[in-house]
Motif scaffolding. Sequence first.
Motif, mmCIF file in Angstrom:
data_model
loop_
_atom_site.group_PDB
_atom_site.id
_atom_site.type_symbol
_atom_site.label_atom_id
_atom_site.label_comp_id
_atom_site.label_asym_id
_atom_site.label_seq_id
_atom_site.Cartn_x
_atom_site.Cartn_y
_atom_site.Cartn_z
ATOM 1 N N VAL A 117 -11.257 -39.112 21.854
ATOM 2 C CA VAL A 117 -10.904 -37.858 21.190
ATOM 3 C C VAL A 117 -11.920 -36.780 21.563
ATOM 4 C CG1 VAL A 117 -10.576 -36.713 18.953
ATOM 5 C CG2 VAL A 117 -9.774 -39.066 19.282
ATOM 6 N N LEU A 118 -13.198 -37.143 21.513
ATOM 7 C CA LEU A 118 -14.248 -36.191 21.885
ATOM 8 C C LEU A 118 -14.129 -35.764 23.345
ATOM 9 C CD1 LEU A 118 -17.337 -37.812 20.106
ATOM 10 C CD2 LEU A 118 -16.037 -35.795 19.389
ATOM 11 N N THR A 119 -13.801 -36.705 24.217
ATOM 12 C CA THR A 119 -13.640 -36.397 25.635
ATOM 13 C C THR A 119 -12.517 -35.395 25.851
ATOM 14 O OG1 THR A 119 -14.580 -38.489 26.378
ATOM 15 C CG2 THR A 119 -13.041 -37.403 27.883
ATOM 16 N N ILE A 120 -11.391 -35.611 25.190
ATOM 17 C CA ILE A 120 -10.251 -34.699 25.326
ATOM 18 C C ILE A 120 -10.625 -33.300 24.858
ATOM 19 C CG2 ILE A 120 -7.935 -34.163 24.453
ATOM 20 C CD1 ILE A 120 -7.505 -37.264 24.329
ATOM 21 N N THR A 121 -11.203 -33.200 23.664
ATOM 22 C CA THR A 121 -11.491 -31.871 23.115
ATOM 23 C C THR A 121 -12.611 -31.164 23.880
ATOM 24 O OG1 THR A 121 -12.942 -32.835 21.417
ATOM 25 C CG2 THR A 121 -10.635 -32.457 20.811
ATOM 26 N N ALA A 122 -13.636 -31.896 24.283
ATOM 27 C CA ALA A 122 -14.745 -31.265 25.010
ATOM 28 C C ALA A 122 -14.294 -30.744 26.371
ATOM 29 C CB ALA A 122 -15.898 -32.253 25.176
ATOM 30 N N ASN A 123 -13.466 -31.504 27.072
ATOM 31 C CA ASN A 123 -12.978 -31.049 28.375
ATOM 32 C C ASN A 123 -12.014 -29.876 28.223
ATOM 33 O OD1 ASN A 123 -13.947 -32.736 30.820
ATOM 34 N ND2 ASN A 123 -13.712 -34.202 29.149
ATOM 35 N N ALA A 124 -11.202 -29.889 27.166
ATOM 36 C CA ALA A 124 -10.305 -28.752 26.919
ATOM 37 C C ALA A 124 -11.109 -27.498 26.602
ATOM 38 C CB ALA A 124 -9.344 -29.078 25.779
ATOM 39 N N ASP A 125 -12.166 -27.658 25.812
ATOM 40 C CA ASP A 125 -13.023 -26.511 25.493
ATOM 41 C C ASP A 125 -13.708 -25.967 26.745
ATOM 42 O OD1 ASP A 125 -12.319 -26.803 22.825
ATOM 43 O OD2 ASP A 125 -14.190 -27.802 22.264
ATOM 44 N N ALA A 126 -14.187 -26.866 27.593
ATOM 45 C CA ALA A 126 -14.850 -26.434 28.832
ATOM 46 C C ALA A 126 -13.865 -25.727 29.752
ATOM 47 C CB ALA A 126 -15.474 -27.638 29.546
ATOM 48 N N GLY A 127 -12.658 -26.241 29.844
ATOM 49 C CA GLY A 127 -11.647 -25.599 30.683
ATOM 50 C C GLY A 127 -11.320 -24.198 30.212
ATOM 51 N N LEU A 128 -11.208 -24.017 28.900
ATOM 52 C CA LEU A 128 -10.931 -22.692 28.340
ATOM 53 C C LEU A 128 -12.130 -21.771 28.554
ATOM 54 C CD1 LEU A 128 -9.022 -20.863 26.680
ATOM 55 C CD2 LEU A 128 -10.261 -21.657 24.644
ATOM 56 N N ARG A 129 -13.310 -22.270 28.232
ATOM 57 C CA ARG A 129 -14.530 -21.470 28.359
ATOM 58 C C ARG A 129 -14.736 -20.985 29.792
ATOM 59 N NH1 ARG A 129 -18.361 -25.275 27.543
ATOM 60 N NH2 ARG A 129 -18.410 -25.556 29.792
ATOM 61 N N ASP A 130 -14.449 -21.849 30.765
ATOM 62 C CA ASP A 130 -14.682 -21.513 32.164
ATOM 63 C C ASP A 130 -13.513 -20.787 32.818
ATOM 64 O OD1 ASP A 130 -17.111 -22.768 31.779
ATOM 65 O OD2 ASP A 130 -16.531 -24.612 32.819
ATOM 66 N N GLY A 131 -12.471 -20.511 32.044
ATOM 67 C CA GLY A 131 -11.330 -19.756 32.560
ATOM 68 C C GLY A 131 -10.364 -20.567 33.409
ATOM 69 N N ARG A 132 -10.448 -21.891 33.362
ATOM 70 C CA ARG A 132 -9.550 -22.726 34.150
ATOM 71 C C ARG A 132 -8.259 -23.053 33.423
ATOM 72 N NH1 ARG A 132 -14.248 -25.171 34.439
ATOM 73 N NH2 ARG A 132 -13.474 -26.991 33.309
#
Length: 150
Positions: free
Chosen positions: A52-67
């Motif tokens: 669960v943490l992996t999914i949310t952290a990667n989604a947050d990073a993708g949004l933050r980095d504009g991907r």
Amino acid sequence: MKYWHVLIASSALAGALALSGCTADSAPAVSPTPSATASTTDAATCTAFGDVLTITANADAGLRDGRMATQEQQGWYRLATRVLDRVPTSGKGDVSEATAALRDAAPVISLGAMATTGIRSAEWNDGLDKLSLACADAGAETAIAMFTGG
């Protein structure tokens, strides 16, 4: 000539499915949600919650980095609620209680539904703190695998 190859392959597939007991009229057996089993350990719960943490952290990073856009991040969050719903617990103790609090903060959102999750809400963040402490007290770890980005 190609028609016979397709026909033979189709027949072989149909035969394999028939031998396995799978038919068009029967749905595959679904395992019950492992939400409360006596044999589940706190370590298993904490380890599984890492997904669960992996999914949310990667989604947050993708949004933050504009991907990705917010819509995609929220789609990943909805997936995270379904994964959270499948995290096994023993049904007793601090780890199970903290997991239940997280499920209450971000209840499962069915596949195809466009509802908003409770992930990153105050209740979610409080539940994360409680689960992190409970896992540490139990000598168990939660881990995140970052795989998005550069």
